[in-house]
Scaffold this motif. Structure first.
Motif, short mmCIF file in Angstrom:
data_model
loop_
_atom_site.label_atom_id
_atom_site.label_comp_id
_atom_site.label_asym_id
_atom_site.label_seq_id
_atom_site.Cartn_x
_atom_site.Cartn_y
_atom_site.Cartn_z
N SER A 100 -35.85 -7.85 -10.68
CA SER A 100 -34.82 -7.10 -9.95
C SER A 100 -33.49 -7.30 -10.67
O SER A 100 -32.59 -6.46 -10.58
CB SER A 100 -34.72 -7.56 -8.50
N SER A 101 -33.36 -8.39 -11.43
CA SER A 101 -32.11 -8.65 -12.16
C SER A 101 -31.82 -7.51 -13.14
O SER A 101 -30.69 -7.01 -13.22
CB SER A 101 -32.18 -9.99 -12.90
N ASP A 202 -31.17 -4.62 -1.50
CA ASP A 202 -32.01 -5.61 -2.18
C ASP A 202 -33.12 -6.02 -1.22
O ASP A 202 -32.87 -6.68 -0.21
CB ASP A 202 -31.15 -6.83 -2.57
N TYR A 205 -37.08 -9.87 -0.71
CA TYR A 205 -37.82 -10.78 0.18
C TYR A 205 -38.66 -10.03 1.22
O TYR A 205 -39.17 -10.66 2.15
CB TYR A 205 -36.84 -11.77 0.85
N SER A 229 -38.85 -6.47 -6.29
CA SER A 229 -39.29 -7.37 -7.35
C SER A 229 -40.68 -7.92 -7.08
O SER A 229 -41.12 -7.98 -5.93
CB SER A 229 -38.30 -8.53 -7.43
N SER A 231 -41.16 -11.01 -7.93
CA SER A 231 -40.89 -12.45 -8.06
C SER A 231 -41.17 -13.28 -6.81
O SER A 231 -41.45 -14.46 -6.92
CB SER A 231 -39.43 -12.68 -8.45
C1 LIG Z 1 -31.62 -12.02 -3.24
C2 LIG Z 1 -32.15 -12.06 -4.64
N1 LIG Z 1 -32.13 -10.93 -5.36
C3 LIG Z 1 -32.56 -10.92 -6.63
C4 LIG Z 1 -33.05 -12.07 -7.25
C5 LIG Z 1 -33.49 -11.99 -8.69
O1 LIG Z 1 -34.86 -12.02 -8.82
P1 LIG Z 1 -35.71 -11.42 -10.04
O2 LIG Z 1 -34.80 -11.05 -11.14
O3 LIG Z 1 -36.65 -12.53 -10.41
O4 LIG Z 1 -36.44 -10.23 -9.49
C6 LIG Z 1 -33.11 -13.26 -6.51
C7 LIG Z 1 -33.62 -14.50 -7.13
O5 LIG Z 1 -33.59 -15.58 -6.58
C8 LIG Z 1 -32.65 -13.25 -5.17
O6 LIG Z 1 -32.66 -14.35 -4.41
#
Ligand SMILES: Cc1ncc(COP(=O)(O)O)c(C=O)c1O
Length: 384
Positions: A100-101, A202, A205, A229, A231
């Motif tokens: 997501s970054s 976003d 979660y 994401s 993740s």
């Molecule tokens: C709220 C939130 N958004 C985005 C991210 C980024 O995650 P990633 O780049 O692994 O998808 C995180 C990572 O901890 C997060 O807590």
């Protein structure tokens, strides 16, 4: 002197510093319980790992994919919206990203000019404001508290000196776990739509909620950008894979940006992403563990004097108010790490205004670790 760009001077991620200190203590032989890291302790589900091994052993050269991602993955994600939310999202609106970054960079570049103002909640995920700042976009922090369930509302937006060009919401949120309830979410989305505010939602979660429903902006807005994401729920942090749901007007600009900035997201991770949607049983077992962990912390943290928590509706965090302890969060976390062997993150990472009164506990680890952390904290507090 050769200059360093001011845009590069973003603050560090404090949690990374805590991780480094915890690792140093471990290297010196100390036992540390890790409640600081915001990532699943589990890896990719087994069936997806096997599928990846087959592809790596096969004859697919795993070259660049389309900038927007493998068509099969985009279709699979579109189906996920139908299955999980009953929302009809065309596969052409799905953009696969490098976590997501990577999605945030594309979303912000496509939606905002340098000098635009984007509102977001404090406390909140620190990278939102740091990425915006590095792009020359002004992060307009909205102070949110327990009374607002730690989420921005239409009333907050109306109180700003003038309406911003964008609004970022995270629901469930990091660090609070708070979820924007469905009616409030619809109200926010409609307000943004009517007032020309680009909503960035976003939803990283989603899938990790405890008795509440997390609303997707894809179901209530045609102008919002959804960021998601693999993740967290999908337990694939290091695979660096995420996706956006992009409104019609941003599809082509975003595609051109993605082609130039990243060429394509990692091919092998995209194959893993297709397979992981069929691993529900393993993923839901992870969520059941988070639910048990949350229950342990909510029940036992009060034994050591932590009594005020943000609504931990989702994600894997408990954001605890420590103002009653009379110590600044950074110093408090440092002592907790050194004296009790429990690593946590000070609220200052998430909130420049009131973060020094808060500590974030992550319950992404094992249930045994949650129990052990609570026992250590009780003993620690008993020693004064
Ligand atoms: C709220 C939130 N958004 C985005 C991210 C980024 O995650 P990633 O780049 O692994 O998808 C995180 C990572 O901890 C997060 O807590």
């Amino acid at each position: 002197m050769i200059k360093v760009a001011k845009r590069a001077l973003v603050p560090p991620f404090i949690v990374m510093d805590v991780m480094r200190e915890a690792a140093a203590l471990e290297a010196a032989g100390r036992s540390i319980i890790h409640l600081e890291v915001g990532q699943p302790s589990t890896g990719i589900p087994q069936a997806a790992a096997k599928q990846v091994a087959r592809i790596v052993g096969g004859d697919d050269p795993l070259g660049y994919t389309l900038a927007s991602g493998l068509p099969a993955l985009r279709s699979r994600i579109a189906r996920h919206y139908r299955d999980m939310y009953g929302a009809d999202v065309a596969a052409e609106r799905i953009f696969v990203t490098t976590g997501s970054s990577g999605g945030f960079v594309l979303a912000f570049l496509s939606a905002f000019e340098a000098g635009d103002r984007v509102a977001l909640a404090a406390p909140g995920y620190p990278a939102y404001r740091h990425i915006l700042t590095s792009l020359g976009v002004v992060a307009e922090l909205i102070e949110v508290d327990a009374a607002a369930r730690y989420q921005p509302t239409v009333a907050h937006l109306k109180k700003l000196p003038r309406l911003p060009e964008g609004l970022i919401v995270g629901s469930p949120a990091n660090p609070t776990g708070s979820v924007i309830l469905p009616d409030a979410f619809r109200e926010l989305a409609a307000f943004c739509d009517t007032n020309g505010i680009r909503l960035i939602s976003d939803e990283i979660y989603h899938g990790i909620t405890f008795g509440v429903t997390a609303t997707t902006a894809a179901g209530v807005s045609d102008t919002a950008i959804v960021v998601n994401s693999f993740s967290k729920y999908f337990s694939m942090t290091g695979w660096r894979l995420g996706w956006l749901v992009v409104p019609e007007d941003l599809k082509r600009p975003l595609e051109c940006l993605a082609q130039n900035l990243f060429i394509a997201p990692p091919a092998i991770s995209q194959h893993a992403g297709i397979a992981v949607f069929d691993c529900r049983a393993e993923l839901e077992a992870n969520v059941a563990r988070y639910a048990r962990n949350r229950e342990v912390l909510l029940r036992r943290l009060p034994e050591s004097g932590f009594t005020h928590f943000a609504p931990a509706d989702g994600a894997f965090y408990i954001y605890a108010d420590i103002s009653g302890f009379g110590e600044d969060a950074a110093a408090f976390c440092k002592r907790m790490l050194n004296e009790a062997g429990v690593a946590t993150t000070p609220g200052t990472d998430f909130d420049p205004f009131h973060g020094h009164h808060f500590v974030r506990f992550s319950f992404a680890g094992s249930t045994a670790d949650m129990e052990e952390a609570c026992t250590r904290l009780v003993n620690w507090r008993a020693q004064g």
